[in-house]
Design an enzyme around this catalytic site. Structure first.
Site, mmCIF file in Angstrom:
data_model
loop_
_atom_site.group_PDB
_atom_site.id
_atom_site.type_symbol
_atom_site.label_atom_id
_atom_site.label_comp_id
_atom_site.label_asym_id
_atom_site.label_seq_id
_atom_site.Cartn_x
_atom_site.Cartn_y
_atom_site.Cartn_z
ATOM 1 N N THR A 169 0.866 -1.181 0.000
ATOM 2 C CA THR A 169 0.000 0.000 0.000
ATOM 3 C C THR A 169 0.904 1.233 0.000
ATOM 4 O O THR A 169 2.003 1.167 0.526
ATOM 5 C CB THR A 169 -0.844 0.008 1.292
ATOM 6 O OG1 THR A 169 -1.683 -1.127 1.288
ATOM 7 C CG2 THR A 169 -1.685 1.262 1.413
ATOM 8 N N ARG A 197 -14.095 -6.883 -2.143
ATOM 9 C CA ARG A 197 -13.495 -6.689 -0.820
ATOM 10 C C ARG A 197 -12.976 -5.264 -0.704
ATOM 11 O O ARG A 197 -12.311 -4.758 -1.586
ATOM 12 C CB ARG A 197 -12.336 -7.664 -0.619
ATOM 13 C CG ARG A 197 -11.599 -7.507 0.733
ATOM 14 C CD ARG A 197 -10.327 -6.678 0.596
ATOM 15 N NE ARG A 197 -9.502 -6.710 1.836
ATOM 16 C CZ ARG A 197 -8.418 -5.997 2.036
ATOM 17 N NH1 ARG A 197 -7.977 -5.182 1.092
ATOM 18 N NH2 ARG A 197 -7.743 -6.088 3.165
ATOM 19 N N VAL A 198 -13.317 -4.604 0.389
ATOM 20 C CA VAL A 198 -12.780 -3.283 0.665
ATOM 21 C C VAL A 198 -11.995 -3.375 1.963
ATOM 22 O O VAL A 198 -12.494 -3.892 2.960
ATOM 23 C CB VAL A 198 -13.905 -2.234 0.804
ATOM 24 C CG1 VAL A 198 -13.330 -0.875 1.181
ATOM 25 C CG2 VAL A 198 -14.689 -2.143 -0.497
ATOM 26 N N GLY A 199 -10.763 -2.889 1.947
ATOM 27 C CA GLY A 199 -9.921 -2.945 3.143
ATOM 28 C C GLY A 199 -9.934 -1.634 3.898
ATOM 29 O O GLY A 199 -10.839 -0.812 3.752
ATOM 30 N N ASP A 200 -8.887 -1.447 4.689
ATOM 31 C CA ASP A 200 -8.812 -0.260 5.541
ATOM 32 C C ASP A 200 -8.604 1.034 4.767
ATOM 33 O O ASP A 200 -9.001 2.101 5.214
ATOM 34 C CB ASP A 200 -7.656 -0.416 6.529
ATOM 35 C CG ASP A 200 -6.315 -0.447 5.810
ATOM 36 O OD1 ASP A 200 -5.514 0.495 5.969
ATOM 37 O OD2 ASP A 200 -6.064 -1.402 5.060
ATOM 38 N N THR A 220 -0.564 1.110 6.716
ATOM 39 C CA THR A 220 -0.347 0.030 5.759
ATOM 40 C C THR A 220 -0.245 -1.272 6.546
ATOM 41 O O THR A 220 0.116 -1.256 7.725
ATOM 42 C CB THR A 220 0.938 0.249 4.933
ATOM 43 O OG1 THR A 220 1.280 -0.982 4.270
ATOM 44 C CG2 THR A 220 2.113 0.653 5.805
ATOM 45 N N GLY A 221 -0.575 -2.379 5.906
ATOM 46 C CA GLY A 221 -0.499 -3.660 6.600
ATOM 47 C C GLY A 221 -1.753 -4.473 6.374
ATOM 48 O O GLY A 221 -2.436 -4.300 5.365
ATOM 49 N N HIS A 222 -2.088 -5.346 7.324
ATOM 50 C CA HIS A 222 -3.256 -6.212 7.149
ATOM 51 C C HIS A 222 -4.533 -5.419 7.380
ATOM 52 O O HIS A 222 -4.875 -5.048 8.506
ATOM 53 C CB HIS A 222 -3.180 -7.401 8.116
ATOM 54 C CG HIS A 222 -4.297 -8.369 7.908
ATOM 55 N ND1 HIS A 222 -5.243 -8.628 8.863
ATOM 56 C CD2 HIS A 222 -4.637 -9.109 6.820
ATOM 57 C CE1 HIS A 222 -6.129 -9.503 8.375
ATOM 58 N NE2 HIS A 222 -5.773 -9.807 7.145
ATOM 59 N N GLY A 223 -5.244 -5.151 6.283
ATOM 60 C CA GLY A 223 -6.380 -4.236 6.307
ATOM 61 C C GLY A 223 -7.458 -4.575 7.317
ATOM 62 O O GLY A 223 -7.965 -3.709 8.023
#
Length: 319
Positions: A169, A197-200, A220-223
């Site tokens: 990201t 899918r929508v992440g953070d 950034t990272g695991h959403g």
């Protein structure tokens, strides 16, 4: 009003950065930071600077945003982006958008031309058309690397989680000479994610947050983990409680790790121009320009320094 010394910090994603990609990631974040900083020194706003820095990384195939985005389960690119203005808490975001070179530009238009904060999928596409943003063929955004990874993850014995470590990201935070802060974040998401899918990244307070009273953060990272703890807002909360940017970022990352087992990274700048770039993953590419110094790194504890003059010369020579 005392003039602030402008500061910009950028990240190119937290996770595993493999040896052969280090050089590209490093020069990519440095280029983005230098571009954003140039705008700031010319009197540009923090908002303009973070948009420019992120756009620079969207156009760089080394990062999982814009060109170079990972593919979803169906082999398509679906991207998320957010931008936020610390002056009035105005924000714009898009999610699951396709066939657009620079989702961050679209996010800014959502902020400035609509009464909404977030447009998704088909609606975002219609809005992009209405705004005259050209559609690009999907192939233009797909790199060989993304296609290979997608194929690998389709194999019956594959573990997509293994590949998620290399997320990429991109994001930026800045404070301008007026003391206004802003953040911007953009991503292609998780490889082989479910369609839609929508992440953070598209979510205010998770992928980014900016408030002049306190500062700005981009994550950034695991959403899914980031969303559970509303990571960007959590960092600012810790700063409101009196923590330095570095302590606040570490505390927020620590909470995410202990509470939900999630790893990630954060860049942050506070209202007096102090900054931090912290991560709980193996690596995160980052760069910052402050007081005519360029600082950058990828590995934990790594902090390389160049004078701005030196950096601009090597930038012209291709780093």
């Amino acid at each position: 009003l005392g003039r602030m010394k402008p500061v910009i910090v950028v990240h190119g994603g937290a996770g595993r950065i493999f040896k052969e990609r280090e050089g590209g990631c490093r020069s990519g974040v440095v280029r983005a930071a230098l571009r954003g900083h140039r705008l700031l020194t010319q009197g540009g706003t923090a908002l303009d600077a973070v948009e420019e820095a992120v756009r620079s990384m969207e156009d760089d195939p080394h990062f999982n945003a814009g060109c170079g985005s990972v593919l979803n389960e169906k082999g398509e690119v679906e991207m998320d982006a957010i931008i936020m203005d610390g002056k009035n808490l105005a924000s714009g975001a898009v999610s699951a958008v396709k066939c657009i070179a620079n989702p961050i530009k679209l996010a800014r238009l959502v902020m400035e031309k609509t009464k909404h904060l977030l447009l998704t999928g088909y609606g975002a596409q219609l809005f992009a058309r209405a705004m005259g943003i050209p559609e690009v063929p999907e192939e233009k955004l797909i790199t060989e690397r993304s296609r290979e990874r997608w194929k690998k993850n389709l194999e019956p014995d594959s573990n997509p989680e293994e590949f998620q470590k290399d997320l990429g990201t991109v994001g930026a935070v800045a404070i301008d000479s007026e003391g206004n802060v802003a953040c911007a974040t953009s991503t292609g998401g998780l490889s082989n994610k479910l369609t839609g899918r929508v992440g953070d990244t598209a979510c205010i307070g998770s992928g980014g947050y900016a408030d002049n009273c306190c500062g700005a953060a981009s994550t950034t990272g695991h959403g899914e983990s980031i969303m559970k703890v509303v990571l960007a807002r959590l960092v600012l909360y810790h700063m409101e409680q009196g923590m330095s940017p570095e302590m606040a970022a570490d505390a927020a990352l620590d909470h995410m790790k202990t509470r939900v087992g999630g790893l990630g990274g954060i860049i942050v700048v506070n209202h007096s121009g102090e900054w931090a770039a912290r991560f709980s993953t193996k690596e995160m590419s980052w760069a910052t320009v402050k007081d005519d110094q360029l600082l950058y790194g990828i590995h934990a504890g790594e902090r390389q320094t160049k004078s701005l003059g030196e950096a601009l010369v090597s930038e012209c020579e291709g780093f």
